[in-house]
Design a protein around this motif. Structure first.
Motif, PDB file in Angstrom:
ATOM      1  N   ARG A   1       0.840  -1.199   0.000  1.00  0.00           N
ATOM      2  CA  ARG A   1       0.000   0.000   0.000  1.00  0.00           C
ATOM      3  C   ARG A   1       0.874   1.249   0.000  1.00  0.00           C
ATOM      4  O   ARG A   1       1.175   1.845   1.045  1.00  0.00           O
ATOM      5  N   LEU A   2       1.298   1.669  -1.178  1.00  0.00           N
ATOM      6  CA  LEU A   2       2.085   2.893  -1.313  1.00  0.00           C
ATOM      7  C   LEU A   2       1.284   4.065  -0.753  1.00  0.00           C
ATOM      8  O   LEU A   2       0.153   4.302  -1.192  1.00  0.00           O
ATOM      9  N   PRO A   3       1.839   4.810   0.196  1.00  0.00           N
ATOM     10  CA  PRO A   3       1.076   5.909   0.799  1.00  0.00           C
ATOM     11  C   PRO A   3       0.697   6.955  -0.232  1.00  0.00           C
ATOM     12  O   PRO A   3       1.522   7.356  -1.054  1.00  0.00           O
ATOM     13  N   TRP A   4      -0.553   7.359  -0.195  1.00  0.00           N
ATOM     14  CA  TRP A   4      -1.147   8.337  -1.095  1.00  0.00           C
ATOM     15  C   TRP A   4      -1.315   7.782  -2.501  1.00  0.00           C
ATOM     16  O   TRP A   4      -2.412   7.804  -3.062  1.00  0.00           O
ATOM     17  N   LEU A   5      -0.259   7.236  -3.098  1.00  0.00           N
ATOM     18  CA  LEU A   5      -0.321   6.761  -4.477  1.00  0.00           C
ATOM     19  C   LEU A   5      -1.278   5.583  -4.639  1.00  0.00           C
ATOM     20  O   LEU A   5      -1.876   5.411  -5.706  1.00  0.00           O
ATOM     21  N   ALA A   6      -1.404   4.746  -3.608  1.00  0.00           N
ATOM     22  CA  ALA A   6      -2.258   3.562  -3.715  1.00  0.00           C
ATOM     23  C   ALA A   6      -3.406   3.571  -2.712  1.00  0.00           C
ATOM     24  O   ALA A   6      -4.077   2.554  -2.542  1.00  0.00           O
ATOM     25  N   GLY A   7      -3.622   4.696  -2.034  1.00  0.00           N
ATOM     26  CA  GLY A   7      -4.752   4.787  -1.126  1.00  0.00           C
ATOM     27  C   GLY A   7      -4.360   4.806   0.337  1.00  0.00           C
ATOM     28  O   GLY A   7      -3.181   4.884   0.683  1.00  0.00           O
ATOM     29  N   GLY A   8      -5.369   4.716   1.195  1.00  0.00           N
ATOM     30  CA  GLY A   8      -5.153   4.805   2.628  1.00  0.00           C
ATOM     31  C   GLY A   8      -4.652   3.521   3.231  1.00  0.00           C
ATOM     32  O   GLY A   8      -4.563   2.478   2.568  1.00  0.00           O
ATOM     33  N   PRO A   9      -4.299   3.542   4.527  1.00  0.00           N
ATOM     34  CA  PRO A   9      -3.776   2.356   5.209  1.00  0.00           C
ATOM     35  C   PRO A   9      -4.745   1.184   5.150  1.00  0.00           C
ATOM     36  O   PRO A   9      -5.964   1.357   5.098  1.00  0.00           O
ATOM     37  N   VAL A  10      -4.187  -0.003   5.161  1.00  0.00           N
ATOM     38  CA  VAL A  10      -4.964  -1.241   5.199  1.00  0.00           C
ATOM     39  C   VAL A  10      -5.051  -1.700   6.653  1.00  0.00           C
ATOM     40  O   VAL A  10      -4.039  -1.751   7.356  1.00  0.00           O
ATOM     41  N   THR A  11      -6.250  -2.014   7.094  1.00  0.00           N
ATOM     42  CA  THR A  11      -6.441  -2.497   8.462  1.00  0.00           C
ATOM     43  C   THR A  11      -6.312  -4.018   8.493  1.00  0.00           C
ATOM     44  O   THR A  11      -6.991  -4.730   7.748  1.00  0.00           O
ATOM     45  N   PHE A  12      -5.414  -4.504   9.351  1.00  0.00           N
ATOM     46  CA  PHE A  12      -5.204  -5.951   9.466  1.00  0.00           C
ATOM     47  C   PHE A  12      -4.730  -6.263  10.878  1.00  0.00           C
ATOM     48  O   PHE A  12      -3.760  -5.681  11.363  1.00  0.00           O
ATOM     49  N   ARG A  13      -5.463  -7.135  11.542  1.00  0.00           N
ATOM     50  CA  ARG A  13      -5.128  -7.579  12.898  1.00  0.00           C
ATOM     51  C   ARG A  13      -4.956  -6.408  13.866  1.00  0.00           C
ATOM     52  O   ARG A  13      -4.047  -6.380  14.691  1.00  0.00           O
ATOM     53  N   GLY A  14      -5.832  -5.430  13.721  1.00  0.00           N
ATOM     54  CA  GLY A  14      -5.836  -4.304  14.634  1.00  0.00           C
ATOM     55  C   GLY A  14      -4.813  -3.226  14.336  1.00  0.00           C
ATOM     56  O   GLY A  14      -4.685  -2.269  15.109  1.00  0.00           O
TER      57      GLY A  14
END
Length: 314
Positions: A133-146
């Motif tokens: 997940r490239l910051p900004w270029l590919a979107g917001g953070p991915v949520t995984f295991r909290g």
């Protein structure tokens, strides 16, 4: 897009029958894709998908920025293309018996986190998305295991920290030719990225600013370990040869990507066998999206599991 090089290297490992020599496979960002497809027995398939899949405007388009959407739509690739159109066989990854470890950057701690013990299709796909997940270029953070997660290379440019704690031998795949230093983001992209990261955690900006320096330092450290026969763990590095074309991160020309993938495959083949392969282009079939469901594969179609002592592919 430079990940096509490591995909080609993984394709050589796959074709030579060396996949089951590893106990663990560690991947960061596009390297997580290569690791997953290798364990699924589809590394050559992934190498072919770079020119004809990632080049699709549905995946990468600067025009989407004007509509408030990210440049790269990795959710489309991982969740749609690799699930329905060109399926990644996650059932084979789970059956293989070799641990897939994806790394990512923890937004709150501005530190590397290892995503391991992946037990189903959704966990594998989410870990791959988080790692890339490239910051900004590919979107917001991915949520995984909290955790809120971003691209692994922000915190750790080469995914070796976890492998070093347990492996006796490490094979490290790098995508830059010998003598090519890590290049930082261009000025406008860096400023936009930093502005975005600052809203999440200002410490992430420091990681972005020092990423090239840390990559070059770690690369030199690994090269030193590879030259030291007493190093523990023992390290072998495969890189494209000096003079090989450096693939741009935004490259989308099918010809350039195909050449880069073949350079990666040749580099790995020569490193592992000592012979220069004659690369040929030949039709090769894969199970289409409309084929049997993953859980209907016969026992003969399941890959054999097995490994040697504490080998890690990074």
């Amino acid at each position: 897009m430079r990940g096509v090089v490591s995909a080609g290297m993984a394709a050589a490992i796959e074709q030579l029958g060396f996949t089951d020599c590893f106990d663990e496979v560690h991947g960061a960002s596009a390297g997580a894709f290569a690791g997953a497809f290798l364990l699924a027995g589809q590394a050559a398939y992934l190498t072919g998908l770079y020119p004809y899949g990632f080049g699709n405007p549905v995946f990468a388009s600067a025009r989407r920025v004007m509509r408030g959407r990210p440049v790269f739509d990795l959710d489309y690739v991982v969740g749609e293309v690799w699930r329905r159109q060109r399926p990644l066989r996650t059932d084979r990854i789970l059956a293989r018996g070799i641990g897939l470890h994806c790394t990512a950057t923890d937004v709150d701690r501005a530190a590397i986190v290892e995503l391991a013990d992946l037990t189903d299709d959704q966990q594998i796909r989410t870990a791959m998305l988080a790692s890339s997940r490239l910051p900004w270029l590919a979107g917001g953070p991915v949520t995984f295991r909290g955790h809120q997660l971003l691209d692994a290379t922000l915190a750790e440019p080469i995914p070796v920290h976890a492998a070093r704690t347990s492996a006796t031998d490490m094979l490290v795949l790098q995508t830059r030719p010998h003598g090519i230093a890590h290049s930082p983001l261009s000025g406008p992209v860096a400023r936009l990225t930093d502005s975005y990261l600052r809203t999440l955690n200002p410490a992430l900006v420091t990681l972005r600013e020092t990423r090239s320096e840390r990559y070059d330092r770690l690369s030199a450290e690994l090269a030193g370990a590879a030259a030291d026969t007493s190093a523990e763990p023992a390290v072998c590095i495969i890189r494209p040869p000096a003079g090989a074309r450096l693939v741009g991160q935004m490259e989308n020309r099918a010809g350039a990507l195909a050449v880069a993938g073949s350079h990666g495959m040749r580099a790995a083949w020569m490193a592992l066998t000592g012979a220069d392969p004659d690369l040929v282009s030949a039709p090769r079939g894969y199970l289409p999206a409309a084929g049997p469901a993953p859980d209907s594969a016969s026992p003969s179609e399941q890959p054999a599991s097995g490994s040697v002592s504490s080998g890690s592919l990074c």
